[in-house]
Scaffold this active site. Structure first.
Site, PDB file in Angstrom:
ATOM      1  N   LEU A  65     -27.348 -59.436 -30.107  1.00  0.00           N
ATOM      2  CA  LEU A  65     -26.988 -58.563 -31.226  1.00  0.00           C
ATOM      3  C   LEU A  65     -28.058 -58.577 -32.311  1.00  0.00           C
ATOM      4  O   LEU A  65     -27.871 -57.993 -33.384  1.00  0.00           O
ATOM      5  CB  LEU A  65     -25.639 -59.006 -31.816  1.00  0.00           C
ATOM      6  CG  LEU A  65     -24.471 -59.020 -30.816  1.00  0.00           C
ATOM      7  CD1 LEU A  65     -23.223 -59.620 -31.456  1.00  0.00           C
ATOM      8  CD2 LEU A  65     -24.174 -57.616 -30.303  1.00  0.00           C
ATOM      9  N   TYR A 115     -36.956 -45.965 -35.262  1.00  0.00           N
ATOM     10  CA  TYR A 115     -35.804 -46.801 -34.928  1.00  0.00           C
ATOM     11  C   TYR A 115     -35.308 -46.494 -33.518  1.00  0.00           C
ATOM     12  O   TYR A 115     -35.087 -47.397 -32.701  1.00  0.00           O
ATOM     13  CB  TYR A 115     -34.684 -46.573 -35.945  1.00  0.00           C
ATOM     14  CG  TYR A 115     -33.406 -47.349 -35.652  1.00  0.00           C
ATOM     15  CD1 TYR A 115     -33.380 -48.736 -35.743  1.00  0.00           C
ATOM     16  CD2 TYR A 115     -32.236 -46.682 -35.278  1.00  0.00           C
ATOM     17  CE1 TYR A 115     -32.222 -49.451 -35.466  1.00  0.00           C
ATOM     18  CE2 TYR A 115     -31.072 -47.379 -35.004  1.00  0.00           C
ATOM     19  CZ  TYR A 115     -31.070 -48.763 -35.102  1.00  0.00           C
ATOM     20  OH  TYR A 115     -29.926 -49.472 -34.828  1.00  0.00           O
ATOM     21  N   LYS A 119     -35.215 -48.943 -30.106  1.00  0.00           N
ATOM     22  CA  LYS A 119     -33.985 -49.211 -29.371  1.00  0.00           C
ATOM     23  C   LYS A 119     -34.128 -48.779 -27.906  1.00  0.00           C
ATOM     24  O   LYS A 119     -33.672 -49.473 -26.989  1.00  0.00           O
ATOM     25  CB  LYS A 119     -32.806 -48.486 -30.023  1.00  0.00           C
ATOM     26  CG  LYS A 119     -32.314 -49.138 -31.314  1.00  0.00           C
ATOM     27  CD  LYS A 119     -31.746 -50.523 -31.040  1.00  0.00           C
ATOM     28  CE  LYS A 119     -31.075 -51.119 -32.245  1.00  0.00           C
ATOM     29  NZ  LYS A 119     -30.548 -52.486 -31.979  1.00  0.00           N
ATOM     30  N   ASN A 144     -21.783 -45.262 -35.165  1.00  0.00           N
ATOM     31  CA  ASN A 144     -21.638 -45.969 -36.436  1.00  0.00           C
ATOM     32  C   ASN A 144     -20.493 -46.963 -36.337  1.00  0.00           C
ATOM     33  O   ASN A 144     -19.386 -46.606 -35.947  1.00  0.00           O
ATOM     34  CB  ASN A 144     -21.348 -44.976 -37.570  1.00  0.00           C
ATOM     35  CG  ASN A 144     -22.488 -43.994 -37.765  1.00  0.00           C
ATOM     36  OD1 ASN A 144     -23.475 -44.305 -38.392  1.00  0.00           O
ATOM     37  ND2 ASN A 144     -22.353 -42.800 -37.194  1.00  0.00           N
ATOM     38  N   GLY A 294      26.273 -64.057 -62.855  1.00  0.00           N
ATOM     39  CA  GLY A 294      27.513 -63.386 -63.219  1.00  0.00           C
ATOM     40  C   GLY A 294      27.427 -61.882 -63.328  1.00  0.00           C
ATOM     41  O   GLY A 294      28.443 -61.212 -63.563  1.00  0.00           O
TER      42      GLY A 294
END
Length: 382
Positions: A65, A115, A119, A144, A294
């Protein structure tokens, strides 16, 4: 089973590790894994690199991860997302360890940006590793991800919106019509633990989290803004909607400590007090009633409105009489024996504190919120 989790201090890693520890300690049920034989190795940026050798030699399953989402230099994308994956796989090969390896990729791997390229390179690396070694690999292209412990003002709009709205910081929604595909962190963790047992879900060659929520960015922002008002209105979200339920839990995890507690309006007189806790549009109203020693409260009936009384402290008597008849139905109630008593439509009813010294505390549910314009409440002694 020895499990290596890299990126263990990150958003997904922290949630996964915490649940694996719950399984270890016998706190988690229905996962089908024996906690007694479970060892979790946690590896992150501040770990001693020599630990990676030890863990890779012994691991029976690897959750990779670790990754870079928003570096100062775009070159760090490839170093963090491809470079570490390469080091991890080389270390496993060093010890001839062909245990299953999971890698967290992203739907952005399909995009032509630094990015996405990093990946995609990590994915190819893992698939090639599988061909070379015969090891089982699981590539998850996450959309997401949202939920508790996600870092705000980083790479998650949901985390940023929740944090900022909870802390009275303005948010900016550039295009409210943007459609978001989201997965909730608990669903992610459930899927990863399923993968640990060999029961992962696939879409073609990629693994996937089966529960995905689709909603516009504008609707997310408006939902979170509505959550902020609920401590004042006593409302709760529509928890029958799975996404709303998950988003609300996420929002709450970003509340500052001084907002964990909020005051309720106590309607006080010499008989005691009555305090609303929750008001809902379709599930009625929840309240706490305190009667002094009461004191008799109630002495009224309703056409359609109905209530449930649960005495949680003290000693009392609940009485009901059908309108137009004389028979009185009595229920002696006590905090020593928790039970619910129905206030039946068409029956006048009351609640009497039988104690001479102690308050009678009653939790009450009503099927509708009180409306002074249509109270449906008519005085008549039992």
């Amino acid at each position: 089973m020895k499990i290596l989790v890299t990126g263990a201090q990150g958003f997904v890693g922290r949630n996964l590790v915490s649940q694996l520890h719950n399984i270890q300690e016998g706190k988690a049920r229905n996962y089908g894994i024996s906690g007694e034989s479970l060892t979790v190795y946690e590896y992150d940026l501040d770990s001693d690199p020599s630990e990676l050798d030890i863990y890779c030699k012994q691991a029976d399953f690897v959750f990779n991860l670790a990754g870079v989402n928003r570096p100062k230099d775009e070159a760090e994308f490839m170093k963090g997302n491809f470079g570490f994956a390469s080091t991890l796989l080389d270390t496993l090969k060093k010890y001839n360890n062909t245990c299953p390896v999971m890698i967290s990729s992203s739907i952005q791997a399909a995009q032509d940006n630094p990015y996405g390229e990093s990946k995609r390179a990590g994915e190819r690396l893992l698939f090639d590793y599988s061909k070379e070694t015969g090891a089982k690999v699981l590539v998850y292209r996450f959309p997401n991800v949202f939920g508790k412990w996600c870092r705000p003002n980083y790479n998650s709009a949901v985390a940023t919106f929740c944090n900022n709205i909870a802390h009275d910081i303005p948010i900016r929604v550039n295009d409210p019509s943007v459609v978001m595909n989201l997965v909730y962190i608990d669903d992610v963790v459930d899927e990863l633990i399923s993968a640990l047992k060999g029961k992962e879900h696939y879409v073609e060659e990629y693994c996937t989290v089966p529960v995905v929520h689709t909603i516009t960015l504008g609707d997310i922002a408006e939902l979170i803004k509505s959550f902020k008002q609920m401590s004042d209105t006593l409302a709760v979200p529509d928890l029958s909607d799975a996404f709303t339920k998950k988003l609300y839990s996420t929002y709450l995890s970003y509340l500052p400590k001084d907002k964990f507690c909020y005051p309720l309006k106590m309607n006080v007189d010499d008989r005691g007090s009555f305090t609303e806790i929750i008001r809902t549009a379709d599930r009625g109203q929840f309240s706490v009633n305190i009667s002094k020693p009461g004191i008799t409260k109630g002495q009224h009936w309703h056409h359609t409105k109905n209530e449930k009384f649960v005495v949680v402290s003290g000693h009392g008597l609940i009485q009901l009489r059908k309108i137009g008849t004389e028979e009185v139905v009595n229920f002696e109630v006590s905090g020593e024996k928790i039970e619910a008593v129905e206030m039946i439509p068409g029956y006048t009813h009351n609640i009497v504190n039988l104690s001479e010294t102690e308050d009678l505390v009653t939790f009450m549910w009503c099927n509708e919120c009180f409306d002074p314009e249509h109270p449906d409440t008519y005085f008549e002694k039992v």
